[in-house]
Design an enzyme around this catalytic site. Structure first.
Site, PDB file in Angstrom:
ATOM      1  N   ASP A  10       0.880  -1.177   0.000  1.00  0.00           N
ATOM      2  CA  ASP A  10       0.000   0.000   0.000  1.00  0.00           C
ATOM      3  C   ASP A  10       0.914   1.222   0.000  1.00  0.00           C
ATOM      4  O   ASP A  10       1.614   1.459   0.990  1.00  0.00           O
ATOM      5  CB  ASP A  10      -0.883  -0.038   1.261  1.00  0.00           C
ATOM      6  CG  ASP A  10      -1.698   1.232   1.443  1.00  0.00           C
ATOM      7  OD1 ASP A  10      -2.486   1.296   2.399  1.00  0.00           O
ATOM      8  OD2 ASP A  10      -1.542   2.174   0.628  1.00  0.00           O
ATOM      9  N   ILE A  11       0.949   1.957  -1.068  1.00  0.00           N
ATOM     10  CA  ILE A  11       1.906   3.067  -1.201  1.00  0.00           C
ATOM     11  C   ILE A  11       1.698   4.131  -0.127  1.00  0.00           C
ATOM     12  O   ILE A  11       2.627   4.871   0.212  1.00  0.00           O
ATOM     13  CB  ILE A  11       1.855   3.666  -2.615  1.00  0.00           C
ATOM     14  CG1 ILE A  11       3.149   4.410  -2.943  1.00  0.00           C
ATOM     15  CG2 ILE A  11       0.642   4.572  -2.805  1.00  0.00           C
ATOM     16  CD1 ILE A  11       3.335   4.731  -4.407  1.00  0.00           C
ATOM     17  N   ASN A  24      -5.336  13.221 -11.262  1.00  0.00           N
ATOM     18  CA  ASN A  24      -5.952  13.716 -12.502  1.00  0.00           C
ATOM     19  C   ASN A  24      -5.575  15.188 -12.616  1.00  0.00           C
ATOM     20  O   ASN A  24      -4.980  15.753 -11.697  1.00  0.00           O
ATOM     21  CB  ASN A  24      -7.486  13.525 -12.476  1.00  0.00           C
ATOM     22  CG  ASN A  24      -8.120  14.266 -11.317  1.00  0.00           C
ATOM     23  OD1 ASN A  24      -8.022  15.487 -11.205  1.00  0.00           O
ATOM     24  ND2 ASN A  24      -8.744  13.508 -10.421  1.00  0.00           N
ATOM     25  N   VAL A  33      -5.643   5.239  -6.040  1.00  0.00           N
ATOM     26  CA  VAL A  33      -4.503   5.592  -5.185  1.00  0.00           C
ATOM     27  C   VAL A  33      -4.568   7.074  -4.804  1.00  0.00           C
ATOM     28  O   VAL A  33      -4.151   7.482  -3.723  1.00  0.00           O
ATOM     29  CB  VAL A  33      -3.177   5.218  -5.884  1.00  0.00           C
ATOM     30  CG1 VAL A  33      -2.823   6.161  -7.022  1.00  0.00           C
ATOM     31  CG2 VAL A  33      -2.040   5.140  -4.890  1.00  0.00           C
ATOM     32  N   ASP A  34      -5.136   7.885  -5.672  1.00  0.00           N
ATOM     33  CA  ASP A  34      -5.313   9.327  -5.398  1.00  0.00           C
ATOM     34  C   ASP A  34      -6.144   9.501  -4.129  1.00  0.00           C
ATOM     35  O   ASP A  34      -5.768  10.213  -3.186  1.00  0.00           O
ATOM     36  CB  ASP A  34      -6.008   9.964  -6.600  1.00  0.00           C
ATOM     37  CG  ASP A  34      -5.955  11.481  -6.613  1.00  0.00           C
ATOM     38  OD1 ASP A  34      -6.505  12.075  -7.549  1.00  0.00           O
ATOM     39  OD2 ASP A  34      -5.363  12.069  -5.688  1.00  0.00           O
ATOM     40  N   SER A 117      -1.867   4.995 -14.256  1.00  0.00           N
ATOM     41  CA  SER A 117      -2.830   4.844 -15.357  1.00  0.00           C
ATOM     42  C   SER A 117      -3.399   3.437 -15.530  1.00  0.00           C
ATOM     43  O   SER A 117      -4.249   3.239 -16.405  1.00  0.00           O
ATOM     44  CB  SER A 117      -2.227   5.282 -16.711  1.00  0.00           C
ATOM     45  OG  SER A 117      -2.242   6.691 -16.817  1.00  0.00           O
ATOM     46  N   THR A 118      -2.963   2.479 -14.728  1.00  0.00           N
ATOM     47  CA  THR A 118      -3.408   1.086 -14.954  1.00  0.00           C
ATOM     48  C   THR A 118      -4.682   0.741 -14.191  1.00  0.00           C
ATOM     49  O   THR A 118      -5.145  -0.401 -14.223  1.00  0.00           O
ATOM     50  CB  THR A 118      -2.311   0.069 -14.532  1.00  0.00           C
ATOM     51  OG1 THR A 118      -2.088   0.195 -13.127  1.00  0.00           O
ATOM     52  CG2 THR A 118      -1.023   0.307 -15.297  1.00  0.00           C
ATOM     53  N   GLY A 119      -5.269   1.699 -13.508  1.00  0.00           N
ATOM     54  CA  GLY A 119      -6.537   1.454 -12.809  1.00  0.00           C
ATOM     55  C   GLY A 119      -7.677   2.122 -13.550  1.00  0.00           C
ATOM     56  O   GLY A 119      -8.039   1.731 -14.676  1.00  0.00           O
ATOM     57  N   VAL A 120      -8.224   3.142 -12.954  1.00  0.00           N
ATOM     58  CA  VAL A 120      -9.365   3.877 -13.547  1.00  0.00           C
ATOM     59  C   VAL A 120      -9.082   4.300 -14.983  1.00  0.00           C
ATOM     60  O   VAL A 120      -9.946   4.238 -15.854  1.00  0.00           O
ATOM     61  CB  VAL A 120      -9.676   5.141 -12.697  1.00  0.00           C
ATOM     62  CG1 VAL A 120     -10.636   6.088 -13.405  1.00  0.00           C
ATOM     63  CG2 VAL A 120     -10.225   4.728 -11.338  1.00  0.00           C
TER      64      VAL A 120
END
Ligand code: APR
Length: 178
Positions: A10-11, A24, A33-34, A117-120
């Site tokens: 978990d970052i 974004n 993650v944001d 970019s690999t999620g939403v």
């Protein structure tokens, strides 16, 4: 792997000097993650982000980390995947390069990245991994700072893809021996 490594975690719990937020362009928070980083950092992070007036895709801006263990957050909006014909790869590489350049300019010695970019935003994990690894390894080859760069994957599955890509491109391991 030396200065580079891949781990699962978990970052928001990272003890790196800076963590990267897959943001974004508004820099005003979101999900994924944001959202996790803003929740962990507390409301002061959003307050500072409001003063930044957004950030174009592929570029990066620096804030403090507030209640995070990390001292800094590097915010970078990744590209939304649109099929691969809209400069997505160049923009994604630019996210990693911009964050590393900003870290170097600020003397930051350790940077943890999520898989931007690999999620939403829907960027296919394997294609994103090739782009991110190439951008990171090219930067580390040409720069002494940061000393340590890690990609913190949220799932073992994501880490497996990244490790396979790393071995294919950088450890001299051909695909048939993965
Ligand atoms: N630690 C590490 N990685 C995480 C964490 C976490 N706590 N939470 C999510 N991730 C991973 C996801 O599994 C994915 O691999 O981060 C990667 C990026 O996914 P997103 O957070 O969805 O980010 P992205 O695909 O870049 O989309 C950005 O989503 O949250 C909004 O405001 C954000 O609009 C922006 C968009």
């Amino acid at each position: 792997m030396g200065r580079f490594s891949i781990l699962v975690g978990d970052i928001t719990q990272s003890d790196a000097e800076a963590i990267v937020n897959a943001a974004n362009e508004s820099l005003l928070g979101g999900s994924g993650v944001d959202g996790a980083i803003h929740r962990a950092a507390g409301p002061e992070l959003l307050a500072e982000c409001r003063t930044l007036h957004g950030c174009p895709t592929g570029q990066a801006k620096l804030t403090k980390g507030y209640q995070l263990k990390a001292r800094y957050v590097l915010h970078t909006p990744g590209p939304v995947w649109q099929g691969g014909e809209h400069d997505e790869a160049a923009l994604l590489a630019s996210c990693y390069r911009s964050c590393l350049q900003l870290a170097e300019e600020n003397g930051i010695q350790s940077v943890d990245f999520p898989c931007i970019s690999t999620g939403v935003f829907g960027y296919p994990a394997a294609q994103a991994a090739s782009v991110s690894l190439r951008a990171i390894m090219d930067f580390l080859r040409d720069h002494d700072t940061p000393q340590q760069v890690r990609v913190v994957c949220h799932t073992e599955e994501a880490a497996k893809v990244l490790r396979q890509m790393y071995n294919f491109w950088f450890a001299g391991t051909k695909a048939d021996r993965l």
